[in-house]
Enzyme design. Structure first.
Site, PDB file in Angstrom:
ATOM      1  N   GLY B 290      -6.788  -8.027  14.309  1.00 53.80           N
ATOM      2  CA  GLY B 290      -6.572  -9.116  13.353  1.00 53.80           C
ATOM      3  C   GLY B 290      -6.861  -8.647  11.930  1.00 53.80           C
ATOM      4  O   GLY B 290      -6.115  -8.972  10.990  1.00 53.80           O
ATOM      5  N   ASP B 291      -7.931  -7.874  11.768  1.00 54.62           N
ATOM      6  CA  ASP B 291      -8.293  -7.363  10.442  1.00 54.62           C
ATOM      7  C   ASP B 291      -7.222  -6.393   9.937  1.00 54.62           C
ATOM      8  O   ASP B 291      -6.895  -6.373   8.747  1.00 54.62           O
ATOM      9  CB  ASP B 291      -9.649  -6.651  10.499  1.00 54.62           C
TER      10      ASP B 291
END
Lengths: 348, 348
Positions: B290-291
């Site tokens: 996600g990052d």
């Protein structure tokens, strides 16, 4: 030996000790308050650690969990000894290998405690050891291996030790090696101590202890499990403990202290076999009690205690540690109190 | 805006950007190789951590066990974003609160990666997060809470952010607050961004995200669990996901990206609803995907990508992260490859 150098009009006293070292103090009536810088007890912790403590509700394997509270202290058996020697009023010096940001944390913790160090700096990080405590008080520990030590690190350490031990009367080495250290390294330190007329107290186990006996250490403090490992004999009954202790004397140790936990200890040397019985206590945390006992031995030996007082004092240190939640911590009040409650008997 | 300042006889180019800042580069044929110092992407990680990984045979509760191997890296969602932005060729600046020896470790890790930082120094130690991996691959995580932040720390941070954001085009804030931070602090940062014409990308959850919507962040990236928490509605079917996304737009977000894990993502803004479908992969470690997706968004937005390319690029970053054991790591080869395999459709 101390040699009086001068007393000025403010009653400031300076003693000269072994060459250029000096001790400053003040005469207060008939007492002398010494403000010394001389190191007489040196400790070695090859593999120190940041001891981290996590409190959690419970360990849920396979899940992500939040830690309720954390705590980090300078750890390792030798550093526990050092901290207790400091509390007992001595000015110990801590040695060993240290590295990285974890090492800097440990040095800062010792600085806060007013404890001097001459650590040998290495490139790798000093390790962490983690103790996770659940609400039900069950404790689960994870010990990191620590750094790998190379030959150049060992050489640096030997130079460091030769530099600082000229005033040392007692050198205490505690705990296990770092990775890759030669098995006979404690023996080497034992020989350095003999050459420099230093009493060498060794608190380690297994092959390193067995080999180091050849250097005739002044004192060793194995427990019964550690003796089983070395001698491969039963050490259940008191007679078995005593005969195992005698075997360790024959193998080179000058004094052998065998801790029997709540049962106290058996102490042997060429003059006899002694038993110390300790009072029943409500232990809060027995981790570090052995190290505190070693600190008590070191300080007592430095102060020239006779064997009976030595055993009372060192056992009282172990008891005081067990009465406190902090590892490697005693109070002078408790040490004084429990000294009087330890019973020492000469068995033979 | 960049303004050409000079080209010397070695084809060295200097651009002037917003006042005294300058970018140096070299003209290579028709290309210009920029060797810039200007920060256009700034990331905020309020509660960074040293991410420690222990490998053990198995977790034996109540026992003392040795760790087989350890690893420590600079961690925290915002730092993962920063690392991936750096790999993607940008020159990001990391901000947040940092303290103590753990903080010094993190700064040193970033230095090794060539990542600039302007952390706000605090007195307390930066936290550790520990992931214990057993032989059976089960992973058990322990997250420390991290420092308690006081008002003076917040003031220092606000001064720091005002000092460094004059060149920033995109500000990304990721993760949760430190202890004691006001719930509306991300909203405050959102307003600072609006005042300075900076695109604010916010990747957080719960009340802090809900409140920050009032500052009209440029992009948010909740997953379905996080949306359920905020809107208290079901977000199971694709229609439910889309209507939840529309609600978030109404609440203030300019762009909403809803990650559906292996199913790809739904992306919404005032111009429409888009779906990105990702190819099947053999994920090695999805932590940080996600990052990495957020890093892809930031870099793509900075470079002016149209929505279709933006979604392909950012999803490819998330995929590349999942293909590598290291958290917050992508390879340019994989990003390029998977960009071509992400399918983007405009749904409405």
């Amino acid at each position: 030996m101390l040699k009086l150098h001068s007393i000025d009009k403010n009653n400031k006293i300076i003693y000269i000790q072994s060459g250029s070292n000096h001790i400053e103090g003040y005469r207060l009536g008939v007492c002398i308050l010494i403000k010394g810088e001389v190191i007489m007890i040196t400790t070695i912790t090859f593999n120190p650690s940041i001891d981290r403590m996590y409190r959690v509700n419970s360990i849920n394997i396979g899940e992500v969990q939040r830690v309720i509270s954390t705590n980090a202290t300078a750890g390792g058996k030798g550093l526990n000894v050092t901290k207790v020697c400091k509390i007992l009023g001595e000015n110990p010096l801590a040695m060993g290998f240290i590295g990285g940001f974890n090492g800097a944390f440990i040095k800062d913790e010792l600085r806060k405690l007013g404890i001097k160090n001459k650590f040998t700096e290495i490139k790798q990080e000093t390790r962490n050891c983690l103790n996770i405590i659940e609400d039900n008080k069950v404790s689960t520990e994870f010990l990191e291996k620590g750094p790998i030590i190379g030959n150049s690190d060992l050489e640096k350490f030997e130079n460091d030790i030769k530099e600082v031990i000229k005033d040392t009367k007692i050198l205490i080495a505690s705990g296990s090696y770092c990775q890759n250290m030669p098995l006979d390294y404690y023996e080497k330190i034992g020989h350095i101590c003999r050459e420099n007329n230093i009493k060498f107290i060794l608190d380690t186990s297994g092959e390193p202890l067995k080999i180091a006996l050849k250097s005739k250490p002044y004192l060793i403090k194995p427990n019964t499990d550690e003796i089983k490992q070395i001698l491969r004999t039963n050490v259940e009954s008191r007679d078995e403990v005593i005969s195992a202790g005698k075997k360790l004397l024959e193998m080179g140790a000058q004094n052998v202290c065998i801790s029997l936990g709540k049962e106290g200890m058996i102490y042997l040397n060429e003059y006899g076999v002694y038993e110390a019985k300790v009072p029943k206590i409500e232990a809060v945390n027995t981790v570090g009690s052995g190290d505190s006992t070693i600190a008590g031995f070191s300080v007592g030996i430095l102060r020239g205690y006779e064997v009976e007082d030595l055993l009372k004092f060192s056992n009282a240190c172990g008891i005081s540690n067990a009465l406190n939640i902090e590892t490697g911590f005693v109070t002078l009040e408790e040490v004084e109190k429990y000294q009087g409650l330890v019973k020492v008997t000469k068995l033979s």
